[in-house]
Design an enzyme around this catalytic site. Sequence first.
Site, short mmCIF file in Angstrom:
data_model
loop_
_atom_site.label_atom_id
_atom_site.label_comp_id
_atom_site.label_asym_id
_atom_site.label_seq_id
_atom_site.Cartn_x
_atom_site.Cartn_y
_atom_site.Cartn_z
N GLY A 1 0.84 -1.19 0.00
CA GLY A 1 0.00 0.00 0.00
C GLY A 1 0.88 1.24 0.00
N GLN B 1 3.38 10.02 1.03
CA GLN B 1 4.64 9.28 1.09
C GLN B 1 5.55 9.59 -0.10
OE1 GLN B 1 2.58 5.34 1.99
NE2 GLN B 1 4.44 5.14 3.19
N HIS C 1 -2.36 7.80 6.73
CA HIS C 1 -1.33 8.67 6.15
C HIS C 1 -1.94 9.99 5.67
CE1 HIS C 1 2.44 6.51 6.14
NE2 HIS C 1 1.88 5.41 5.68
ZN ZN Z 1 2.66 3.54 5.82
#
Ligand code: ZN
Length: 158
Positions: A44, A49, A132
């Site tokens: 994932g 990110q 996130h």
């Molecule tokens: Zn993560």
Amino acid sequence: MFEIKKYPDKILRRKCKPVEKITPKEAKLFKDMLGLMLNSSGIGLAAPQLGINLRMIVADIGASPVFLANPQVVKAQGNAKMEEGCLSVPQVTVVINRPDKITVQGLDENNQLIEIQAHGLLARVILHEIDHLNGKLILDYMSFLQRLRSKLRCSKKS
Ligand code: ZN
């Protein structure tokens, strides 16, 4: 090329903005995210990110990739504990309790509103990636003592 941002990069702590529409540009970003995720042996990945402040996630536990923008959990049931890691927080694993079965809505890579029912590992990955988007990391689930222990482990290594 994109690279995966690592803790304590500040981008990982920001709340991401909703996507207005999935145009070919966002669709390409989904594909880039998936490529980077697979290259990193992840299951994932969330846009922050990659340093991108948008509510976009990808997940693939081996069946077929899931692309979701503005993911929203509309139903959650049960719970399960499992150890999780994160590409942005290398060498740390945390046992996290999460719902076991979820229904999630969002926009897919074709700008269609879709609803996905996920359970087990896929549900867990989707919930991890949604964290996130809200600037939340697996570290936030650790107790003070666990944090201290993992800090000691990290400092011993360096
Ligand atoms: Zn993560």
